[in-house]
Design a protein around this motif. Structure first.
Motif, short mmCIF file in Angstrom:
data_model
loop_
_atom_site.label_atom_id
_atom_site.label_comp_id
_atom_site.label_asym_id
_atom_site.label_seq_id
_atom_site.Cartn_x
_atom_site.Cartn_y
_atom_site.Cartn_z
N LEU A 26 126.31 90.29 79.48
CA LEU A 26 127.33 90.94 78.67
C LEU A 26 127.14 90.65 77.18
CD1 LEU A 26 130.50 90.40 80.86
CD2 LEU A 26 129.27 92.53 80.46
N MET A 27 126.74 89.44 76.84
CA MET A 27 126.50 89.10 75.44
C MET A 27 125.32 89.87 74.87
SD MET A 27 127.29 85.03 75.45
CE MET A 27 127.03 84.81 73.71
N VAL A 28 124.27 90.03 75.64
CA VAL A 28 123.11 90.79 75.18
C VAL A 28 123.48 92.25 74.96
CG1 VAL A 28 120.85 91.65 75.90
CG2 VAL A 28 121.40 89.24 76.18
N ILE A 29 124.23 92.83 75.89
CA ILE A 29 124.65 94.22 75.75
C ILE A 29 125.54 94.40 74.52
CG2 ILE A 29 126.07 96.03 76.82
CD1 ILE A 29 125.00 95.03 79.53
N ASN A 30 126.48 93.49 74.33
CA ASN A 30 127.37 93.57 73.18
C ASN A 30 126.59 93.42 71.88
OD1 ASN A 30 129.82 93.82 71.87
ND2 ASN A 30 130.24 91.64 71.94
N GLY A 31 125.66 92.51 71.83
CA GLY A 31 124.83 92.33 70.63
C GLY A 31 124.00 93.56 70.33
N ALA A 32 123.45 94.18 71.34
CA ALA A 32 122.66 95.40 71.14
C ALA A 32 123.53 96.52 70.60
CB ALA A 32 122.00 95.81 72.45
N ARG A 33 124.75 96.63 71.11
CA ARG A 33 125.68 97.66 70.60
C ARG A 33 126.02 97.42 69.14
NH1 ARG A 33 130.14 98.12 75.11
NH2 ARG A 33 128.85 99.19 76.63
N LEU A 34 126.26 96.17 68.79
CA LEU A 34 126.58 95.86 67.40
C LEU A 34 125.41 96.21 66.48
CD1 LEU A 34 128.40 92.44 67.77
CD2 LEU A 34 129.40 94.58 66.98
N LEU A 35 124.21 95.86 66.89
CA LEU A 35 123.05 96.18 66.05
C LEU A 35 122.82 97.68 65.94
CD1 LEU A 35 120.50 93.46 67.18
CD2 LEU A 35 121.68 93.63 64.99
N ALA A 36 123.06 98.41 67.02
CA ALA A 36 122.86 99.86 66.99
C ALA A 36 123.90 100.56 66.11
CB ALA A 36 122.93 100.41 68.41
N ASN A 37 125.10 100.01 66.03
CA ASN A 37 126.18 100.68 65.30
C ASN A 37 126.42 100.10 63.91
OD1 ASN A 37 126.72 102.44 67.42
ND2 ASN A 37 128.08 100.97 68.41
#
Length: 50
Positions: free
Chosen positions: A33-44
């Protein structure tokens, strides 16, 4: 007396194994979940306006 101790040690060992497995599963799930959330933050991050 020794039989009660033997049974108690068996239960304690089984409980330790179960708690260990649950800890591993929860840790892996939290990591994913932390990896997915981090990827979303970087993408947005380019969408943020100051």
């Amino acid at each position: 007396m020794e039989e009660r101790l033997y049974k108690s040690m068996g239960r304690s060992g089984a409980l330790s194994i179960v708690v260990g497995i649950v800890s591993i599963v929860v840790g892996v799930a939290a990591g994913v979940l932390m990896v997915i959330n981090g990827a979303r933050l970087l993408a947005n991050r380019s969408k943020i306006l100051f």
